[in-house]
Motif scaffolding. Structure first.
Motif, PDB file in Angstrom:
ATOM      1  N   ASP A  44      32.978  34.068  17.098  1.00  0.00           N
ATOM      2  CA  ASP A  44      33.914  32.947  17.110  1.00  0.00           C
ATOM      3  C   ASP A  44      34.834  33.035  15.890  1.00  0.00           C
ATOM      4  N   ILE A  45      35.998  32.394  15.975  1.00  0.00           N
ATOM      5  CA  ILE A  45      36.907  32.403  14.834  1.00  0.00           C
ATOM      6  C   ILE A  45      36.603  31.220  13.917  1.00  0.00           C
ATOM      7  N   THR A  46      37.043  31.318  12.691  1.00  0.00           N
ATOM      8  CA  THR A  46      36.781  30.267  11.710  1.00  0.00           C
ATOM      9  C   THR A  46      37.701  29.082  11.946  1.00  0.00           C
ATOM     10  N   ILE A  47      37.296  27.926  11.406  1.00  0.00           N
ATOM     11  CA  ILE A  47      38.174  26.766  11.521  1.00  0.00           C
ATOM     12  C   ILE A  47      39.417  26.936  10.656  1.00  0.00           C
ATOM     13  N   GLN A  48      39.334  27.719   9.604  1.00  0.00           N
ATOM     14  CA  GLN A  48      40.536  28.013   8.822  1.00  0.00           C
ATOM     15  C   GLN A  48      41.586  28.689   9.702  1.00  0.00           C
ATOM     16  N   ARG A  49      41.162  29.679  10.451  1.00  0.00           N
ATOM     17  CA  ARG A  49      42.093  30.368  11.342  1.00  0.00           C
ATOM     18  C   ARG A  49      42.536  29.442  12.471  1.00  0.00           C
ATOM     19  N   ALA A  50      41.624  28.653  12.985  1.00  0.00           N
ATOM     20  CA  ALA A  50      41.959  27.760  14.093  1.00  0.00           C
ATOM     21  C   ALA A  50      43.031  26.753  13.689  1.00  0.00           C
ATOM     22  N   PHE A  51      42.908  26.186  12.496  1.00  0.00           N
ATOM     23  CA  PHE A  51      43.896  25.204  12.053  1.00  0.00           C
ATOM     24  C   PHE A  51      45.245  25.845  11.759  1.00  0.00           C
ATOM     25  N   THR A  52      45.240  26.999  11.131  1.00  0.00           N
ATOM     26  CA  THR A  52      46.526  27.626  10.803  1.00  0.00           C
ATOM     27  C   THR A  52      47.218  28.138  12.056  1.00  0.00           C
ATOM     28  N   GLN A  53      46.468  28.630  13.036  1.00  0.00           N
ATOM     29  CA  GLN A  53      47.072  29.058  14.294  1.00  0.00           C
ATOM     30  C   GLN A  53      47.710  27.883  15.026  1.00  0.00           C
ATOM     31  N   ALA A  54      47.058  26.739  14.987  1.00  0.00           N
ATOM     32  CA  ALA A  54      47.528  25.587  15.753  1.00  0.00           C
ATOM     33  C   ALA A  54      48.613  24.792  15.036  1.00  0.00           C
ATOM     34  N   LEU A  55      48.510  24.693  13.708  1.00  0.00           N
ATOM     35  CA  LEU A  55      49.388  23.784  12.962  1.00  0.00           C
ATOM     36  C   LEU A  55      50.343  24.503  12.012  1.00  0.00           C
ATOM     37  N   GLY A  56      50.204  25.805  11.877  1.00  0.00           N
ATOM     38  CA  GLY A  56      50.998  26.523  10.892  1.00  0.00           C
ATOM     39  C   GLY A  56      50.236  26.651   9.582  1.00  0.00           C
ATOM     40  N   GLN A  57      50.689  27.577   8.740  1.00  0.00           N
ATOM     41  CA  GLN A  57      49.957  27.880   7.511  1.00  0.00           C
ATOM     42  C   GLN A  57      49.863  26.679   6.585  1.00  0.00           C
ATOM     43  N   ALA A  58      50.988  26.030   6.318  1.00  0.00           N
ATOM     44  CA  ALA A  58      50.993  24.931   5.344  1.00  0.00           C
ATOM     45  C   ALA A  58      50.225  23.722   5.862  1.00  0.00           C
ATOM     46  N   ASN A  59      50.598  23.226   7.039  1.00  0.00           N
ATOM     47  CA  ASN A  59      49.937  22.044   7.588  1.00  0.00           C
ATOM     48  C   ASN A  59      48.494  22.335   7.985  1.00  0.00           C
ATOM     49  N   GLY A  60      48.259  23.527   8.508  1.00  0.00           N
ATOM     50  CA  GLY A  60      46.897  23.878   8.883  1.00  0.00           C
ATOM     51  C   GLY A  60      45.966  23.890   7.687  1.00  0.00           C
ATOM     52  N   THR A  61      46.441  24.428   6.569  1.00  0.00           N
ATOM     53  CA  THR A  61      45.623  24.455   5.352  1.00  0.00           C
ATOM     54  C   THR A  61      45.390  23.051   4.826  1.00  0.00           C
ATOM     55  N   ARG A  62      46.422  22.233   4.874  1.00  0.00           N
ATOM     56  CA  ARG A  62      46.305  20.853   4.384  1.00  0.00           C
ATOM     57  C   ARG A  62      45.281  20.059   5.204  1.00  0.00           C
ATOM     58  N   ILE A  63      45.374  20.152   6.525  1.00  0.00           N
ATOM     59  CA  ILE A  63      44.447  19.407   7.375  1.00  0.00           C
ATOM     60  C   ILE A  63      43.036  19.967   7.245  1.00  0.00           C
ATOM     61  N   LEU A  64      42.917  21.270   7.144  1.00  0.00           N
ATOM     62  CA  LEU A  64      41.601  21.876   6.933  1.00  0.00           C
ATOM     63  C   LEU A  64      40.954  21.319   5.676  1.00  0.00           C
ATOM     64  N   ASN A  65      41.707  21.232   4.598  1.00  0.00           N
ATOM     65  CA  ASN A  65      41.145  20.711   3.345  1.00  0.00           C
ATOM     66  C   ASN A  65      40.693  19.264   3.500  1.00  0.00           C
ATOM     67  N   GLN A  66      41.407  18.490   4.297  1.00  0.00           N
ATOM     68  CA  GLN A  66      40.988  17.108   4.547  1.00  0.00           C
ATOM     69  C   GLN A  66      39.690  17.072   5.360  1.00  0.00           C
ATOM     70  N   VAL A  67      39.579  17.966   6.345  1.00  0.00           N
ATOM     71  CA  VAL A  67      38.349  18.055   7.125  1.00  0.00           C
ATOM     72  C   VAL A  67      37.169  18.404   6.228  1.00  0.00           C
ATOM     73  N   LEU A  68      37.366  19.369   5.329  1.00  0.00           N
ATOM     74  CA  LEU A  68      36.281  19.799   4.439  1.00  0.00           C
ATOM     75  C   LEU A  68      35.899  18.696   3.458  1.00  0.00           C
ATOM     76  N   ALA A  69      36.870  17.898   3.037  1.00  0.00           N
ATOM     77  CA  ALA A  69      36.580  16.796   2.119  1.00  0.00           C
ATOM     78  C   ALA A  69      35.734  15.722   2.808  1.00  0.00           C
ATOM     79  N   LYS A  70      36.054  15.443   4.066  1.00  0.00           N
ATOM     80  CA  LYS A  70      35.310  14.421   4.806  1.00  0.00           C
ATOM     81  C   LYS A  70      33.983  14.944   5.341  1.00  0.00           C
ATOM     82  N   ASN A  71      33.900  16.250   5.529  1.00  0.00           N
ATOM     83  CA  ASN A  71      32.708  16.863   6.115  1.00  0.00           C
ATOM     84  C   ASN A  71      32.279  18.045   5.244  1.00  0.00           C
ATOM     85  N   PRO A  72      31.707  17.772   4.077  1.00  0.00           N
ATOM     86  CA  PRO A  72      31.431  18.836   3.106  1.00  0.00           C
ATOM     87  C   PRO A  72      30.356  19.829   3.542  1.00  0.00           C
TER      88      PRO A  72
END
Length: 428
Positions: A114-142
């Motif tokens: 399976d692919i990582t959620i880092q790749r999943a977010f950047t593929q779906a939202l773009g590099q900048a927004n995907g990274t930003r949303i990923l970091n929010q997910v990791l903050a809420k779900n450590p």
């Protein structure tokens, strides 16, 4: 590949949600010992029953995980535990958890990984927004990291739902990860642009097998809202009919039963799943003379459930709505049907504002479904989507939750009608 799939399932379970890992393993042991969810469930004379003989009714909501990111929505705003606790606070006992076949296709294309959620977010939202949303997910779900995979997120959601004793119903919502549904989205019918039949069968088998590790997984839906491919005349004329639907259902059901015999299997109808009448009323399945027969599902005929959807939000007569629901679906639960099935309304919904819930549609459903002891899952839990129809952080006006997934969007509906609907549905 089945061995690879099982290995991935066990590996992802080990890495998902470590904060509740011991509890989850205990849940699995309890299931084997005959505790909640008292499965596997079976069907009998229009009812779902657990191993104690108790009639089971689903009263729940839909948690989408089939969008472009292909993980359950909302995790940038709240933790999984918070969201599940919110669901449980009203007394809901079931989640219809949606997924896209594309997720499994990508696993097979990636040598079983399976692919990582880092790749999943950047593929779906773009590099900048995907990274930003990923970091929010990791903050809420450590418990997650950038290298957590999509299936490990599903595993963690399933583990928390099991911990709080909420049934999981997996739903194959779409093939290509995206918003559903229209007649031109390429996901309408078997053979459409993105709807490869062999990949669909493979994907159902994969997820049914993977879900063996989910203590609360009790059922799976074959396909959300089969519908007319309005921009594909050749496909429409060649196979958009009841007989073809039946044949595809037999393929999918067989694959699921072989992969995970414990699961109930939900069969959907035609025209956006607004009717399943030909499956229970004994009529022929056009254009041929085939009729639905339980013998076509050898060894698992007692695992079949029908599902319907209804969005007649503008209806002004409760009796008319009840008539439609009964004749298109819920008649199957009664002795009037040629073949009796349990039936669930797996989608209905409306705007979560101050007044819509007071109208005929919402109030009628709130009384009719509990009176029939019919299961249901309202569309939709999601207060927002990572991305929908090209819009990131899309605000879902029909969502039970607010945009930040924190509060009920319509507290009036929750307190004035919905809590009672849940309570009355689950009353003995």
């Amino acid at each position: 590949m089945k061995i690879v799939s099982m290995f991935l399932a066990l590996a992802s379970l080990t890495q998902a949600a470590p904060s509740h890992q011991n509890q989850y393993q205990n849940d699995l042991s309890n299931r084997q010992a005959g505790s909640w969810p008292f499965g596997p469930f079976v069907t009998s004379v229009g009812k779902i029953r657990d191993t104690t003989g108790k009639n089971i009714v689903y009263a729940g909501t839909n948690w989408p995980g089939h969008g472009e990111v292909m993980i359950p929505e909302g995790l940038q705003y709240q933790s999984i535990e918070y969201i599940v606790t919110k669901i449980k606070s009203i007394g809901m006992n079931a989640i219809r958890l949606t997924f896209a076949i594309e997720m499994i296709d990508q696993i097979y294309a990636n040598n079983g990984q399976d692919i990582t959620i880092q790749r999943a977010f950047t593929q779906a939202l773009g590099q900048a927004n995907g990274t930003r949303i990923l970091n929010q997910v990791l903050a809420k779900n450590p418990q997650f990291t950038a290298s957590t995979t999509r299936l490990q997120v599903f595993d963690a959601v399933a583990a928390e739902l099991a911990r709080q004793q909420i049934y999981v119903h997996l739903d194959n919502h779409i093939s290509k990860g995206m918003w559903c549904c229209s007649g031109t989205d390429g996901n309408t019918w078997w053979g459409d642009t993105y709807f490869n039949t062999a990949n669909w069968v493979r994907g159902l088998s994969y997820m049914a097998n993977h879900g063996r590790n989910w203590a609360g997984l009790v059922s799976i839906g074959l396909r959300n809202e089969p519908r007319e491919p309005t921009n594909n005349n050749a496909l429409r004329s060649s196979s958009y009919n009841w007989q073809s639907l039946y044949n595809f259902h037999k393929q999918g059901a067989s694959a699921i039963s072989k992969a995970n015999p414990a699961l109930l299997i939900f069969l959907s109808g035609i025209n956006y799943d607004t009717t399943v009448a030909p499956f229970f009323d004994g009529s022929t399945l056009p254009p041929g003379n085939t009729r639905f027969s339980l013998s076509d599902f050898p060894g698992y005929a007692n695992k079949l459930v029908l599902e319907v959807h209804n969005y007649e939000t503008g209806i002004n007569s409760c009796s008319s709505l009840q008539y439609n629901l009964f004749n298109k679906g819920f008649k199957a639960m009664t002795s009037e049907a040629k073949i009796q099935f349990p039936v669930l309304l797996t989608e209905f919904g409306f705007a979560m504002d101050a007044n819509t819930w007071r109208g005929t549609y919402a109030t009628c459903l709130a009384s009719y479904l509990p009176s029939q002891k019919a299961g249901w899952t309202i569309w939709v839990l999601a207060g927002s989507y990572y991305v929908r129809e090209g819009i990131q952080d899309y605000d879902e006006g029909w969502g039970l939750l607010t945009r930040d997934w924190r509060e009920w969007r319509s507290q009036g509906y929750v307190d004035g009608l919905f809590r009672g609907m849940v309570r009355n549905s689950l009353a003995g």
